[in-house]
Design an enzyme around this catalytic site. Structure first.
Site, short mmCIF file in Angstrom:
data_model
loop_
_atom_site.label_atom_id
_atom_site.label_comp_id
_atom_site.label_asym_id
_atom_site.label_seq_id
_atom_site.Cartn_x
_atom_site.Cartn_y
_atom_site.Cartn_z
N THR A 1 11.69 5.88 -51.49
CA THR A 1 12.38 7.16 -51.37
C THR A 1 12.79 7.33 -49.91
O THR A 1 12.15 8.06 -49.15
CB THR A 1 11.47 8.33 -51.81
OG1 THR A 1 10.18 8.17 -51.20
CG2 THR A 1 11.32 8.37 -53.30
N ARG B 1 -2.57 7.09 -51.95
CA ARG B 1 -3.16 7.52 -50.67
C ARG B 1 -4.07 6.41 -50.18
O ARG B 1 -5.28 6.53 -50.19
CB ARG B 1 -3.89 8.86 -50.83
CG ARG B 1 -4.77 8.91 -52.03
CD ARG B 1 -5.21 10.27 -52.50
NE ARG B 1 -5.17 11.40 -51.63
CZ ARG B 1 -5.97 12.46 -51.76
NH1 ARG B 1 -6.90 12.47 -52.71
NH2 ARG B 1 -5.88 13.50 -50.97
N VAL B 2 -3.42 5.31 -49.78
CA VAL B 2 -4.16 4.10 -49.40
C VAL B 2 -3.77 3.63 -48.00
O VAL B 2 -2.72 4.00 -47.48
CB VAL B 2 -3.93 2.96 -50.42
CG1 VAL B 2 -4.52 3.31 -51.77
CG2 VAL B 2 -2.45 2.64 -50.55
N LYS C 1 0.58 15.09 -50.70
CA LYS C 1 0.92 13.81 -50.07
C LYS C 1 1.70 14.02 -48.78
O LYS C 1 1.42 13.39 -47.74
CB LYS C 1 1.75 12.96 -51.04
CG LYS C 1 2.27 11.67 -50.46
CD LYS C 1 1.15 10.72 -50.06
CE LYS C 1 1.71 9.39 -49.58
NZ LYS C 1 0.66 8.47 -49.13
N CYS D 1 5.51 5.82 -44.90
CA CYS D 1 4.93 7.14 -45.16
C CYS D 1 5.04 8.09 -43.97
O CYS D 1 5.82 9.03 -43.98
CB CYS D 1 3.48 6.98 -45.58
SG CYS D 1 3.27 6.22 -47.19
#
Length: 417
Positions: A85, A163-164, A215, A269
């Protein structure tokens, strides 16, 4: 509900481990990716990304017949979307999210949808994207009901963000808690049922909008904290203070935990997600916006330090710029991984190659080859022997093992030496 078949759309750093772990539980998984070489590699039992433990899980799952890869999806009981995205390529001051990959993923399996199916979006997305999915599919399949206009829909849709930590994805994707937000309570329960196949962490139930914002909030918080550290490093440089020592001493306070500065912020991210909040609420996201600006500007500050060093060498050693060799240590966006998405280290190295007419060496132990660049990949030993300027950009373990190298100028953006 028993999920006999799952399609995972997007086989990157999140999609592939997700597909592998479901298939490791003897569920038939089809991994879908538009990159033919990725599909071929996975079907051959290997991976295209560097991630501990992943190779073996993929190889075993392919051998046992539970994991296959393809260009197109097929009819499944659940569809997990893990596609990029990014931003739209325009010149707007506030970057605009590009959901075209998500829409393309929806279009690829819309015709296969049947009553009772589950769709989960994992891609980090702006608030409201899960609702967009429901509306879009409703237009494609008017014969089915969807959760944006039905409490008991034919198709269940939920948002479950990853969420890593890259470099530890397999362990964290299993152990970490998962936030799961459905468009209805039934959708949430269906998604929890799906992830319970391998997730050992707690399933945290909420609505889709909150899950999307969770997130973005996690990564924006991190971005703000890094911006503080990066701004500190610039201030300390001007005041002739060792920022690493300063932070170490400040962190002795029981309620202070300042992060470490670096050459910028990278990865798909943290370098991207805060803008999704700013884009939605530009007048109120003032601190988040400023943090992004601080972190986005840090690479250019590092480049300016390199230019100053080149000028210093030309004056002190009477060398021409074409005879000055610069070694850039690290290209990935963080230590001990091969991921170069939004990497400030790669950006800095590329920018240096645009203005510097001398030799530029890049050292990246996690990448075997790189094409289309003016700089070339060399060994660490070669860089130490040849470089007039050594620019440490990523704190890989290999770099931490050596003493401060003997170069005329060392620019350490990570505090290793």
């Amino acid at each position: 509900m028993i999920f006999k078949n799952i399609s995972v759309i997007g086989l990157g750093y999140i999609g592939l481990p997700t597909a592998a772990l479901f298939s490791n539980k003897k569920i038939h998984v089809l991994g879908v990716d538009i990159n033919k070489s990725v599909v071929e590699k996975i079907n051959g039992g290997s991976t295209h990304i560097v991630e501990p433990e992943l190779d073996k899980i993929v190889n075993d799952s392919v051998k046992n017949g539970y994991l296959k890869a393809a260009i197109h999806p097929k009819e499944s009981d659940a569809y997990i979307i893990a596609v990029p995205t990014p931003f739209k390529t325009n010149n707007s001051q506030i970057p605009e999210p590009d959901l075209s990959f998500v829409i393309s993923a929806l279009n690829s399996f819309a015709a296969f949808l049947k009553k009772g199916d589950l769709i989960v979006l994992e891609s980090t997305s702006p608030v409201g994207t899960t609702e967009i999915i429901s509306n879009h599919l409703n237009q494609k399949r008017s014969d089915l009901t969807f959760p944006h206009n039905s409490d008991n829909p034919d198709i269940n849709i939920a948002y479950c963000p990853e969420r890593v930590l890259p470099g530890n994805i397999v362990k964290e994707i299993i152990k970490n808690d998962r936030v799961i937000g459905g468009l209805t309570e039934k959708c949430t329960k269906k998604a929890i049922e799906l992830y319970s196949n391998f997730v050992e962490g707690e399933m945290l139930e909420t609505d889709s909008r909150t899950a999307e914002m969770v997130k973005l909030t996690e990564n924006s918080c991190r971005d703000v904290q890094i911006a503080f550290a990066n701004e500190l490093s610039i201030i300390c440089d001007e005041l002739d203070i060792n920022v690493w020592n300063l932070i170490s001493l400040a962190n002795k306070h029981p309620r202070i935990n300042i992060l470490q500065p670096g050459p910028g912020v990278g990865g798909h991210c943290i370098a991207v997600d805060p803008w999704f909040i700013v884009n939605k609420t530009p007048s109120n996201a003032k601190l988040i916006s400023m943090a992004r600006e601080v972190n986005d500007s840090k690479p250019n500050w590092v480049i300016a330090k390199v230019k100053d060093s080149i000028l210093e060498i030309t004056k002190s050693l009477k060398k021409e710029t074409k005879d000055i060799t610069i070694a850039c240590l690290g290209l990935s966006f963080k230590a001990n991984i091969d991921d170069i998405r939004e990497s400030p280290a790669l950006y800095i190295t590329r920018e240096i190659s645009k203005f510097h007419d001398g030799e530029i060496i890049a050292v990246e132990p996690n990448i075997k080859k790189i094409q289309g660049e003016r700089f070339k990949l060399e060994s660490l030993e070669c860089a130490k022997k040849k470089a007039d300027i050594i620019l440490l950009l990523v704190d890989h373990d290999e770099f931490k093992k050596i003493e401060s190298p003997n170069a005329y100028k060392i620019i350490d953006t990570r505090g290793v030496w």
